[in-house]
Design a protein around this motif. Structure first.
Motif, PDB file in Angstrom:
ATOM      1  N   VAL A 125      14.875  41.174 -17.441  1.00 27.37           N
ATOM      2  CA  VAL A 125      13.787  40.047 -16.862  1.00 27.37           C
ATOM      3  C   VAL A 125      12.881  39.375 -17.761  1.00 27.37           C
ATOM      4  O   VAL A 125      12.582  38.170 -17.442  1.00 27.37           O
ATOM      5  N   ARG A 126      12.472  39.835 -19.088  1.00 31.45           N
ATOM      6  CA  ARG A 126      12.027  38.901 -19.955  1.00 31.45           C
ATOM      7  C   ARG A 126      12.787  37.902 -20.335  1.00 31.45           C
ATOM      8  O   ARG A 126      12.255  36.755 -20.377  1.00 31.45           O
ATOM      9  N   ALA A 127      13.969  38.111 -20.745  1.00 30.01           N
ATOM     10  CA  ALA A 127      15.010  37.000 -21.004  1.00 30.01           C
ATOM     11  C   ALA A 127      15.011  35.517 -19.874  1.00 30.01           C
ATOM     12  O   ALA A 127      14.993  34.474 -20.231  1.00 30.01           O
ATOM     13  N   SER A 128      14.907  36.166 -18.749  1.00 31.79           N
ATOM     14  CA  SER A 128      15.192  35.056 -17.684  1.00 31.79           C
ATOM     15  C   SER A 128      13.834  34.221 -17.638  1.00 31.79           C
ATOM     16  O   SER A 128      13.919  33.004 -17.413  1.00 31.79           O
ATOM     17  N   ILE A 129      12.690  35.063 -17.750  1.00 31.82           N
ATOM     18  CA  ILE A 129      11.424  34.370 -17.780  1.00 31.82           C
ATOM     19  C   ILE A 129      11.316  33.495 -18.802  1.00 31.82           C
ATOM     20  O   ILE A 129      10.848  32.007 -18.724  1.00 31.82           O
ATOM     21  N   HIS A 130      11.804  33.704 -20.139  1.00 32.86           N
ATOM     22  CA  HIS A 130      11.743  32.894 -21.226  1.00 32.86           C
ATOM     23  C   HIS A 130      12.751  31.646 -21.135  1.00 32.86           C
ATOM     24  O   HIS A 130      12.370  30.681 -21.474  1.00 32.86           O
ATOM     25  N   ALA A 131      13.953  32.046 -20.300  1.00 34.48           N
ATOM     26  CA  ALA A 131      14.847  30.613 -20.009  1.00 34.48           C
ATOM     27  C   ALA A 131      13.980  29.727 -19.402  1.00 34.48           C
ATOM     28  O   ALA A 131      14.168  28.466 -19.604  1.00 34.48           O
TER      29      ALA A 131
ATOM     30  N   ALA B 100      18.012  25.359 -15.666  1.00 33.20           N
ATOM     31  CA  ALA B 100      17.934  26.747 -16.197  1.00 33.20           C
ATOM     32  C   ALA B 100      18.377  27.596 -15.668  1.00 33.20           C
ATOM     33  O   ALA B 100      18.816  28.872 -16.276  1.00 33.20           O
ATOM     34  N   TRP B 101      18.589  27.665 -14.251  1.00 31.02           N
ATOM     35  CA  TRP B 101      18.999  28.744 -13.350  1.00 31.02           C
ATOM     36  C   TRP B 101      20.427  29.233 -13.873  1.00 31.02           C
ATOM     37  O   TRP B 101      21.006  30.431 -13.548  1.00 31.02           O
ATOM     38  N   ALA B 102      21.404  28.306 -14.451  1.00 30.13           N
ATOM     39  CA  ALA B 102      22.618  28.511 -14.913  1.00 30.13           C
ATOM     40  C   ALA B 102      22.609  29.468 -16.127  1.00 30.13           C
ATOM     41  O   ALA B 102      23.436  30.248 -16.181  1.00 30.13           O
ATOM     42  N   GLN B 103      21.249  29.770 -16.758  1.00 31.97           N
ATOM     43  CA  GLN B 103      21.165  30.696 -17.657  1.00 31.97           C
ATOM     44  C   GLN B 103      20.852  32.065 -17.499  1.00 31.97           C
ATOM     45  O   GLN B 103      20.519  32.887 -18.464  1.00 31.97           O
ATOM     46  N   ILE B 104      20.457  32.197 -16.196  1.00 34.49           N
ATOM     47  CA  ILE B 104      19.790  33.322 -15.676  1.00 34.49           C
ATOM     48  C   ILE B 104      20.738  34.194 -15.290  1.00 34.49           C
ATOM     49  O   ILE B 104      21.510  34.042 -14.254  1.00 34.49           O
ATOM     50  N   ASP B 105      20.588  35.538 -15.790  1.00 37.05           N
ATOM     51  CA  ASP B 105      21.406  36.594 -15.165  1.00 37.05           C
ATOM     52  C   ASP B 105      20.550  37.584 -14.466  1.00 37.05           C
ATOM     53  O   ASP B 105      19.585  38.223 -14.795  1.00 37.05           O
ATOM     54  N   PRO B 106      20.654  37.535 -13.054  1.00 36.18           N
ATOM     55  CA  PRO B 106      19.731  38.325 -12.192  1.00 36.18           C
ATOM     56  C   PRO B 106      19.718  39.702 -12.297  1.00 36.18           C
ATOM     57  O   PRO B 106      18.860  40.422 -12.036  1.00 36.18           O
ATOM     58  N   THR B 107      20.819  40.373 -13.106  1.00 34.12           N
ATOM     59  CA  THR B 107      21.005  41.504 -13.261  1.00 34.12           C
ATOM     60  C   THR B 107      20.512  41.971 -14.535  1.00 34.12           C
ATOM     61  O   THR B 107      20.337  43.235 -15.106  1.00 34.12           O
ATOM     62  N   GLY B 108      20.305  41.111 -15.528  1.00 26.09           N
ATOM     63  CA  GLY B 108      19.766  41.071 -17.052  1.00 26.09           C
ATOM     64  C   GLY B 108      18.414  41.363 -17.061  1.00 26.09           C
ATOM     65  O   GLY B 108      17.862  41.891 -16.309  1.00 26.09           O
TER      66      GLY B 108
ATOM     67  N   PHE C 181      13.172  33.480  -8.299  1.00 30.15           N
ATOM     68  CA  PHE C 181      13.548  34.333  -9.373  1.00 30.15           C
ATOM     69  C   PHE C 181      13.483  35.865  -8.624  1.00 30.15           C
ATOM     70  O   PHE C 181      14.277  36.886  -8.919  1.00 30.15           O
ATOM     71  N   ALA C 182      12.347  36.066  -7.888  1.00 34.16           N
ATOM     72  CA  ALA C 182      12.119  37.560  -7.447  1.00 34.16           C
ATOM     73  C   ALA C 182      13.322  37.843  -6.548  1.00 34.16           C
ATOM     74  O   ALA C 182      13.855  38.943  -6.545  1.00 34.16           O
ATOM     75  N   ALA C 183      13.657  36.745  -5.641  1.00 25.74           N
ATOM     76  CA  ALA C 183      14.748  37.247  -4.658  1.00 25.74           C
ATOM     77  C   ALA C 183      15.915  37.464  -5.424  1.00 25.74           C
ATOM     78  O   ALA C 183      16.783  38.263  -4.882  1.00 25.74           O
ATOM     79  N   LEU C 184      16.312  36.638  -6.402  1.00 25.35           N
ATOM     80  CA  LEU C 184      17.608  36.708  -7.190  1.00 25.35           C
ATOM     81  C   LEU C 184      17.737  38.027  -7.908  1.00 25.35           C
ATOM     82  O   LEU C 184      18.817  38.534  -7.775  1.00 25.35           O
ATOM     83  N   ALA C 185      16.716  38.299  -8.550  1.00 26.92           N
ATOM     84  CA  ALA C 185      16.865  39.444  -9.452  1.00 26.92           C
ATOM     85  C   ALA C 185      16.353  40.887  -8.838  1.00 26.92           C
ATOM     86  O   ALA C 185      16.261  41.870  -9.467  1.00 26.92           O
TER      87      ALA C 185
END
Length: 209
Positions: free
Chosen positions: A90-96, A80-88, A150-154
């Protein structure tokens, strides 16, 4: 009296391999016929092993149940982390992350029913009662680890303690899973996941440097 290691399998299979095959066989029996049908004899027959193989690999059914619960807890969400953009967003990353978990539920609903049965059985059995608490703590630890990563990455911080947020996420996922297993309403489940992602995102804020 010690259980003798089965001669037939001893020369062909390591103990850890035999243990894994028995656990897989137990899950198949439970998914097909229910937890109560998974006697040691039925499990060994499913695994095509001598009856004595079970007690060589597992000291008790409690140990087997712990193995099955642990296998579910250790579901790998790293993809799932491959779908997460730390700069994008936040809601989209949590949903992923929520969606990655949900795909494991949809992929094998029978396994989720088994886990529910195991938990209920354990709550009623004094010898097994600590297993649900252990399972919950392990789930909580994994969710907390994902949130901290996630907090550290984003570069975000949470408005409430991360342990509390993890507890809220677990409660949401448990409720959606239970409802979906009853109604099998895919659309409603995914809408609920999206709404929860919106809620959880309100607790995450970009840090200011």
């Amino acid at each position: 009296m010690e259980t003798e290691e089965p001669t037939e399998t001893r020369t062909h299979m390591r103990a850890d391999e035999r243990r894994q095959l028995l656990a897989q066989a137990a899950l198949r029996v439970m998914k097909r016929d229910g937890v109560k049908a998974a006697s040691t004899r039925a499990i060994c027959a499913e695994a095509d092993m001598p009856h004595g193989a079970f007690h060589y690999c597992f000291r008790s059914k409690r140990e087997l149940y712990a193995e099955l619960l642990s296998a579910d807890i250790n579901v790998d969400l790293d993809h799932a982390w491959a779908q997460i953009d730390p700069t994008g967003e936040v809601r989209a990353s949590i949903h992923a992350l929520l969606d990655a978990y949900w795909r494991t539920v949809e992929a094998d609903p029978a396994a989720q029913i088994v886990l529910t049965e195991l938990t209920t059985l354990a709550l009623r059995d004094p010898e097994l009662r600590e297993l649900p608490e252990w399972e919950q703590r392990a789930y909580h630890r994994r969710v907390t680890e994902h949130l901290e990563r996630f907090a550290a990455l984003a570069d975000i911080e949470y408005a409430i303690p991360v342990a509390l947020l993890a507890e809220m996420i677990l409660a949401a996922l448990s409720g959606i899973t239970s409802s979906w297993l009853s109604a099998r309403d895919d659309e409603n489940a995914r809408r609920a996941l999206a709404e929860f992602a919106d809620v959880f995102a309100t607790y995450a804020h970009r840090t200011t440097r």
